[in-house]
Enzyme design. Structure first.
Site, short mmCIF file in Angstrom:
data_model
loop_
_atom_site.label_atom_id
_atom_site.label_comp_id
_atom_site.label_asym_id
_atom_site.label_seq_id
_atom_site.Cartn_x
_atom_site.Cartn_y
_atom_site.Cartn_z
N LYS A 128 10.42 -6.43 -102.49
CA LYS A 128 10.49 -7.63 -103.33
C LYS A 128 9.17 -8.36 -103.21
O LYS A 128 8.50 -8.27 -102.17
CB LYS A 128 11.61 -8.55 -102.84
CG LYS A 128 12.11 -9.52 -103.88
CD LYS A 128 13.19 -8.91 -104.73
CE LYS A 128 13.62 -9.81 -105.86
NZ LYS A 128 14.85 -9.32 -106.49
N ASP A 168 12.12 -10.78 -112.03
CA ASP A 168 13.18 -11.50 -111.31
C ASP A 168 13.11 -12.93 -111.86
O ASP A 168 12.54 -13.14 -112.94
CB ASP A 168 12.93 -11.43 -109.79
CG ASP A 168 14.14 -11.88 -108.97
OD1 ASP A 168 15.09 -11.10 -108.85
OD2 ASP A 168 14.16 -13.02 -108.47
O1 2IT Z 1 17.39 -8.34 -107.92
C1 2IT Z 1 17.15 -7.30 -108.59
O2 2IT Z 1 17.83 -6.27 -108.47
C2 2IT Z 1 16.03 -7.31 -109.53
N1 2IT Z 1 15.37 -8.34 -109.64
C3 2IT Z 1 15.68 -6.10 -110.35
C4 2IT Z 1 14.74 -5.22 -109.61
C5 2IT Z 1 14.19 -4.06 -110.39
O3 2IT Z 1 13.34 -3.37 -109.83
O4 2IT Z 1 14.57 -3.83 -111.53
#
Ligand code: 2IT
Length: 449
Positions: A128, A168
């Site tokens: 993340k 996100d």
């Molecule tokens: O919290 C999540 O699963 C996302 N923000 C999506 C992450 C993604 O790589 O699509």
């Protein structure tokens, strides 16, 4: 070995290391609280110190993001990427642009993402990233300059086989576009190093809808275990971004009646329920005009805007929190239960406080953790990577069929793991156990790295 003592010591040691990282500790505690029986049956996880290794991110990149506003004034934000776990595949997870972003919040999100990605059945590790930069109130040119500066550092650390960011909170297709553009310029390489791209240059159809649709599919699967369905159920949503709006859309299509929702400004109570026309208005308001749902309250008769208020006191049978962590506390949980809520399906990451979660567990309602029920977004990101590798595009129908199948598989694996470890019907335990075991076994296979 006494497992309870081991876990208590483990958690105490972890808290002592970084006492300020409260939200990360909360996420770890939530996962670990499901694992006692797993550790008793498989002592190798304790011997090989899998938990101790798992809570330490493989790498955290922390960097300066300088940028200039439209008046020429200089600003400095913080950028991060937490590359949490690559046992199952390259790091994968979103980028959050919001003033609340800290290393603590991104460690929590990266940790959750590792288990979520494991549940999707796709070959994805967990990560993340983000910045304490808020896109709200900034011009498009300012957002572009910020995104370019962010990538000027981050491009060293990401890539198609290494780490694949997506969106996100505060980071949608526009921001992904600016970041991808700069990444491509610096690397001279057009690869799927990001997901959540626009479909005209590499994005998957249905990616924007995927998290919200997945939440509704998961609720449908949960209700079916009690010979029930969404037909005629009153529903409440909290956040009004991609997740919330597309959850609303799919709940409507599956027969639900959405009577309440919320954004940063307040909440709407609409006893008549949202219909196709109101949803179209909301999409334009939020996605195109980037306005407040206050306008919805003046536009549609009977609907009521409640400034600064959350929606949890509005009577409903199905509730889907889709805004942010810890948005639903114990009093709100009690109110929901008193008003007849039978299904709480998390769309955001860890939206319920531990006390609220305990209330739902004690009442034995259908309660799913975000790492299971909001996994549709990252699952379609995984499908976007597949399409990029194959250099083809699938139709909406093809992607939707995969999404439904993946959500069904996640639902089944939660129930199967919960049953196997003597906690039948407990989706929280099932998701934690199923997510954990797959990552843990891959870590064992790969040795001490
Ligand atoms: O919290 C999540 O699963 C996302 N923000 C999506 C992450 C993604 O790589 O699509």
């Amino acid at each position: 070995m006494n497992t309870q003592n081991y876990l208590a010591d483990f958690l105490a040691a972890q808290t002592k290391k970084d006492p300020a990282q409260k939200v990360f500790h909360q996420a770890v505690r939530e996962v670990v609280s499901s694992l006692a029986t797993v550790l008793e049956r498989h002592p190798v996880y304790v011997k090989e110190k899998i938990l101790e290794r798992m809570i330490e991110p493989e790498r955290i990149i922390s960097f300066r993001v300088p940028w200039q506003d439209d008046k020429g004034e200089i600003h400095v934000n913080r950028g991060f990427r937490v590359q949490f776990n690559s046992a199952l595949g390259p790091y994968k997870g979103g980028i959050r642009f919001h003033e609340s972003v800290t290393q603590d919040s991104l460690k929590f999100l990266g940790f959750e993402q590792t288990f979520k990605n494991s549940l999707t059945t796709l070959p994805l590790g967990g990560g993340k990233g983000g910045s304490d930069f808020d896109t709200r109130g900034k011009s498009a040119a300012e957002v572009m300059r910020f995104c370019h500066s962010f990538i000027n550092e981050l491009y060293h650390h990401i890539g198609y086989h290494t780490d694949i960011p997506a969106g996100d909170l505060g980071c949608g297709a526009r921001e992904i576009g600016y970041m991808f553009g700069q990444y491509k310029k610096l690397t001279n390489d057009f690869t799927g190093a990001f997901t959540g791209k626009k479909p005209n240059w590499g994005g998957s159809l249905l990616r924007p809808e995927a998290t919200g649709y997945g939440v509704a599919y998961f609720a449908q699967n949960m209700l079916a275990t009690r010979q029930d369905s969404l037909q005629g159920k009153t529903c409440i949503i909290s956040g009004c971004g991609n997740v919330g709006i597309y959850a609303m859309e799919k709940l409507l299509q599956l027969g639900g009646k959405v009577v309440g929702f919320m954004d940063y400004d307040g909440s709407i109570y609409d006893p008549d329920g949202i219909d196709a026309e109101k949803l179209a208005f909301l999409k334009d308001l939020v996605f195109v005009r980037r306005g407040s749902i206050r306008e919805y309250g003046t536009q549609f008769t009977h609907s009521q805007f409640r400034p600064g208020k959350k929606p949890w006191d509005i009577p409903c049978q199905v509730a889907c929190p889709t805004a942010c962590e810890n948005e639903l506390d114990e009093p709100a949980a009690k109110t929901l239960l008193q008003n007849g809520c039978i299904c709480l399906c998390e769309g955001s990451n860890m939206p319920c406080t531990p006390q609220a979660a305990n209330q739902f567990q004690a009442a034995s309602i259908l309660y799913s953790p975000g790492k299971a029920s909001n996994a549709g977004g990252v699952a379609v990101s995984g499908l976007e990577m597949t399409q990029n590798s194959m250099r083809i595009y699938w139709t909406r129908e093809e992607v939707d069929a995969y999404l439904q199948k993946i959500m069904k598989n996640i639902h089944e694996s939660c129930l199967a793991s919960a049953k196997e470890y003597n906690m039948p019907g407990n989706y929280v335990a099932g998701a934690n156990i199923a997510g954990f075991k797959k990552v843990a076994d891959a870590m064992l296979d790969q040795g001490l790295v």
